[in-house]
Design an enzyme around this catalytic site. Structure first.
Site, PDB file in Angstrom:
ATOM      1  N   SER A 119      48.615  25.858  23.174  1.00  0.00           N
ATOM      2  CA  SER A 119      48.380  24.238  23.593  1.00  0.00           C
ATOM      3  C   SER A 119      46.847  24.046  23.091  1.00  0.00           C
ATOM      4  O   SER A 119      46.092  24.722  23.614  1.00  0.00           O
ATOM      5  CB  SER A 119      48.447  24.192  24.889  1.00  0.00           C
ATOM      6  N   HIS A 123      38.872  16.421  21.559  1.00  0.00           N
ATOM      7  CA  HIS A 123      38.306  15.127  21.612  1.00  0.00           C
ATOM      8  C   HIS A 123      36.771  15.316  20.913  1.00  0.00           C
ATOM      9  O   HIS A 123      36.207  16.190  20.927  1.00  0.00           O
ATOM     10  CB  HIS A 123      37.860  14.891  23.092  1.00  0.00           C
ATOM     11  N   HIS A 133      46.432  16.460  19.520  1.00  0.00           N
ATOM     12  CA  HIS A 133      47.017  17.452  20.243  1.00  0.00           C
ATOM     13  C   HIS A 133      48.194  18.290  19.607  1.00  0.00           C
ATOM     14  O   HIS A 133      48.683  17.809  18.658  1.00  0.00           O
ATOM     15  CB  HIS A 133      47.721  16.575  21.362  1.00  0.00           C
ATOM     16  N   THR A 136      53.003  24.746  20.527  1.00  0.00           N
ATOM     17  CA  THR A 136      54.206  25.206  20.233  1.00  0.00           C
ATOM     18  C   THR A 136      54.568  26.323  21.177  1.00  0.00           C
ATOM     19  O   THR A 136      53.571  27.105  21.826  1.00  0.00           O
ATOM     20  CB  THR A 136      54.300  25.918  18.825  1.00  0.00           C
ATOM     21  N   HIS A 197      53.471   1.959  31.425  1.00  0.00           N
ATOM     22  CA  HIS A 197      52.863   1.171  32.015  1.00  0.00           C
ATOM     23  C   HIS A 197      51.644   0.267  31.273  1.00  0.00           C
ATOM     24  O   HIS A 197      51.261  -0.712  31.714  1.00  0.00           O
ATOM     25  CB  HIS A 197      52.036   1.828  33.398  1.00  0.00           C
ATOM     26  N   GLY A 280      52.188  27.281  38.949  1.00  0.00           N
ATOM     27  CA  GLY A 280      50.999  28.109  39.443  1.00  0.00           C
ATOM     28  C   GLY A 280      49.706  28.432  38.398  1.00  0.00           C
ATOM     29  O   GLY A 280      49.083  29.388  38.661  1.00  0.00           O
TER      30      GLY A 280
END
Length: 297
Positions: A119, A123, A133, A136, A197, A280
């Site tokens: 991942s 920025h 971003h 895989t 939103h 977790g």
């Protein structure tokens, strides 16, 4: 679990590690390459690498990974490139969600899982360089296995040619496997990386896929490798073209406001964030995607 599947899982985890190594080296090379522009006088950034560990409820080992984060570089204000391989049993909420979304009712009776992936979220210092971003992953349960991931571009100041290049490279890598993949996964990204939103997209899209299982593991693994391999050729030329561009206060303000959208999406809607926290995994690794600074108007 079959011996073949154990081998395949090891191959997937090894690939994600090799992709991580390639990207980390490529990003540090970009830091060294910046010799002019607003940030040229700063020291080149380097990744700080730390191990992450996950434990089950009974305290037993449940996997972990590597968290690689660079902060305050010449080019990257904050970038994380994380890999993990985790396993264990899914909690009740995750079992129910997977059973409902993936049609795997057996998850309640046998909730074991294994997941491995990479991942990345970057920025940037320069508002003219787009944030990005990529991830895989492979997911296994006793009931099914699948691949997922994708890559999407998040500029605060959009350049049409940058968007076109990013998408063209994604398409070329998808087309090696199936001419229908790029339009399908592009549409999926447009739908997934949408902020309801705000009634707007998070960025200019890319590709996104989940639950990818044709039944041919080798073919699917070859495809997900190409999704990852597309990342640097799609993104690095954009950084090289923009990283020395002068910017002003208005540009930086636009960047900080856009980062607010990114933070809202990742905290409210992103399934990977929810899964990581619910199972977790190390919270700092899960929330690595958040920008170092953001602004809301």
């Amino acid at each position: 679990m079959s011996e073949a599947m154990e081998t395949e899982k090891a191959q997937a985890a090894a690939w994600f590690r090799s992709l991580r190594d390639e990207i980390v080296a490529g990003f540090e090379a970009l830091e060294d390459a910046l010799v002019e522009g607003p940030m040229a006088g700063h020291a080149p950034g380097r990744f700080e690498v730390s191990e992450t560990r996950r434990t089950s409820d009974d305290g037993s080992d449940a996997g972990g990974g590597l968290m690689s984060v660079m902060r305050g570089g010449r080019v990257f204000e904050k970038v994380g490139v994380n890999i993990s391989t985790v396993y264990g049993t899914l909690g009740a909420r995750a079992q129910a969600a997977m059973a409902a979304r993936k049609g795997l009712p057996g998850m309640v009776e046998d909730p074991r899982f294994w997941a491995s992936g990479i991942s990345l979220v970057a920025h940037m210092q320069n508002p003219h360089v787009p944030a990005v971003h990529m991830n895989t992953r492979m997911f296994w349960t006793p009931h099914a296995w699948w691949f997922g991931g994708g890559s999407d571009l998040n500029p605060c100041i959009e350049y049409a040619e940058d968007t076109a290049h990013f998408h063209a490279v994604q398409k070329a890598h998808c087309d090696r496997h199936d001419a229908g993949f790029y339009p399908r996964f592009k549409d999926w990204a447009d739908e997934y990386f949408y902020i309801p939103h705000r009634k707007r997209a998070r960025g200019v899209g890319g590709i996104f896929l989940d639950d990818h299982c044709s039944g041919d593991w080798a073919a699917d693994f070859a495809f997900i490798r190409d999704v990852g391999a597309a990342f640097l050729p799609a993104y690095r030329p954009l950084v090289e073209a923009r990283m020395a561009t002068p910017w002003d206060e208005a540009d930086k303000d636009a960047q900080l406001v856009h980062r607010g959208l990114y933070a809202e999406y990742n905290l409210v809607y992103d399934r990977g964030t929810k899964f990581g926290l619910e199972t977790g995994h190390d919270a700092n690794a899960v929330l690595m995607s958040l920008p170092p600074l953001a602004k809301w108007v």
